[in-house]
Design an enzyme around this catalytic site. Sequence first.
Site, PDB file in Angstrom:
ATOM      1  N   ASP A 117      -4.136  -6.116   1.431  1.00  0.00           N
ATOM      2  CA  ASP A 117      -3.490  -6.617   0.213  1.00  0.00           C
ATOM      3  C   ASP A 117      -3.052  -8.084   0.334  1.00  0.00           C
ATOM      4  OD1 ASP A 117      -3.687  -4.309  -1.349  1.00  0.00           O
ATOM      5  OD2 ASP A 117      -1.772  -3.510  -0.666  1.00  0.00           O
TER       6      ASP A 117
ATOM      7  N   GLU B 184      -2.830   3.189   0.974  1.00  0.00           N
ATOM      8  CA  GLU B 184      -2.449   3.327  -0.431  1.00  0.00           C
ATOM      9  C   GLU B 184      -3.678   3.736  -1.238  1.00  0.00           C
ATOM     10  OE1 GLU B 184      -0.131   0.108  -2.094  1.00  0.00           O
ATOM     11  OE2 GLU B 184       0.429   1.346  -3.811  1.00  0.00           O
TER      12      GLU B 184
ATOM     13  N   HIS C 141       0.475   0.834 -11.618  1.00  0.00           N
ATOM     14  CA  HIS C 141       1.826   1.394 -11.435  1.00  0.00           C
ATOM     15  C   HIS C 141       2.924   0.458 -11.951  1.00  0.00           C
ATOM     16  CE1 HIS C 141       2.439  -0.917  -7.727  1.00  0.00           C
ATOM     17  NE2 HIS C 141       1.580  -0.218  -7.043  1.00  0.00           N
TER      18      HIS C 141
ATOM     19  N   HIS D 159       2.113  -4.310   2.983  1.00  0.00           N
ATOM     20  CA  HIS D 159       3.441  -4.028   2.478  1.00  0.00           C
ATOM     21  C   HIS D 159       3.812  -2.545   2.667  1.00  0.00           C
ATOM     22  CE1 HIS D 159       2.109  -2.113  -1.500  1.00  0.00           C
ATOM     23  NE2 HIS D 159       1.002  -2.406  -0.863  1.00  0.00           N
TER      24      HIS D 159
ATOM     25  N   HIS E  84      -5.484   0.312   5.131  1.00  0.00           N
ATOM     26  CA  HIS E  84      -4.289   0.606   4.321  1.00  0.00           C
ATOM     27  C   HIS E  84      -4.538   1.920   3.568  1.00  0.00           C
ATOM     28  CE1 HIS E  84      -0.913   0.074   1.751  1.00  0.00           C
ATOM     29  NE2 HIS E  84      -1.445  -0.690   0.829  1.00  0.00           N
TER      30      HIS E  84
HETATM   31 FE1  FEO Z   1      -1.034  -1.591  -1.235  1.00  0.00          FE
HETATM   32 FE2  FEO Z   1      -3.795  -2.561  -2.939  1.00  0.00          FE
HETATM   33  O1  FEO Z   1      -2.653  -1.357  -2.089  1.00  0.00           O
END
Ligand code: FEO
Length: 393
Positions: free
Chosen positions: A163, A79, A23, A144, A77
């Site tokens: 992370d 994400e 990203h 995060h 997490h």
């Molecule tokens: Fe915040 Fe590696 O994902």
Amino acid sequence: MHTELLPGIDWVGFVDWNIRDFHSYNTERGATYNSYLIRDQKVALVDGVKKAAAGTLLKNVRELVDLEKVDYIICNHAEQDHAGAMPALVAAMPQAEIVCTAKCKEILSGYADTTGWKFRLVANGETLSLGENTLTFIHTPMVHWPDSMFTYVPEKKLLFSMDGFGQHIASSERFDDELPLDTLMEEAKIYYANIVYPYGAQVQKVLKAAAGLDIQMIAPSHGVVWRKNLPAILAAYEKWSTKTADKKVVIFYDSMWESTEIMAQAIYEGVLSVPGVTCQMMHVRKSTLTEISTAAMDAKCCALGSSTLNGLPLPQMAAVMNYLQGLRFPIQHTVAFGSLGWGKNAVDEISAWFEKVSWTPAADAIKCKWRPTPEILAQCVEAGKTLALKTSE
Ligand code: FEO
């Protein structure tokens, strides 16, 4: 493919050798998505991988244990680089409970249809016994994302840090003592600057909580596992999270017909006239946003310059300003500079942006019409010297 961390605990993740754009983060050395399998009386899979790597993860798990034996999937997490594979994991291991925070469940349910998924929501400090090993869940909101948590195994002095302490680097090696430390610290710094930096206060809380734990191994969800150089990575996180600046000036510029570049070089000359100050100068179309932000993270002062195009900074300089604004680096002293021709100009835009992000000008903005004159260049040298001296304040 798997690698033993400790007896009964293995890495079963995915090495992404070819990713170069995470990203907009330039992952020049590739990346890994780390998953870990704990085989005890109960079996737990800690962290997942991105959707495209689900098959690899399941194959790696199957090498060690039948999928129907997996009792828990610990989702630290949501994400999608870690949880994108979750629908495939649930389909392959429908008996497994998904252990996560309430916020993580909410986000997972925003990405996928979680109807029928067996969630076990855990509070901060809650524990889950696997037999010989206990999982202790430590909520780390905004490190995060709001859902984030660490998982600690006191019996093994092992912290799964999601992370945190991660690095984007693809390698066949799994441990920090198997690769050059300077490479790992460089990648950890790039990672911190581009992913974690805005959340320094939250990182400080986590470091304080971690200080109370006996930790001999940190297993992040990206990059190598820290088992030798824990003091180095913990000290670096202490420095970065307290936003400690070096005696360093960064000069970022873009130039249309070389005038702004000549000004940047004069500012650089001024900076170097002050002993003991380091300087990084980057043409923003010849460096990536990832490199520019990493250079800015520990700088105290910044000169930002652009030629004027249609009354505005050149497009890549606008992108740099946008990116740095989001990362919220606390640069303390600045100078705006650049060349212009007529009408509205980029230098005024940069000055207005400094005000917006609370970066304080250390000298008047320097504007040059067409080519810089000797007087303008002398002003640039003086501005560079001023910035260099400000690094000691
Ligand atoms: Fe915040 Fe590696 O994902």
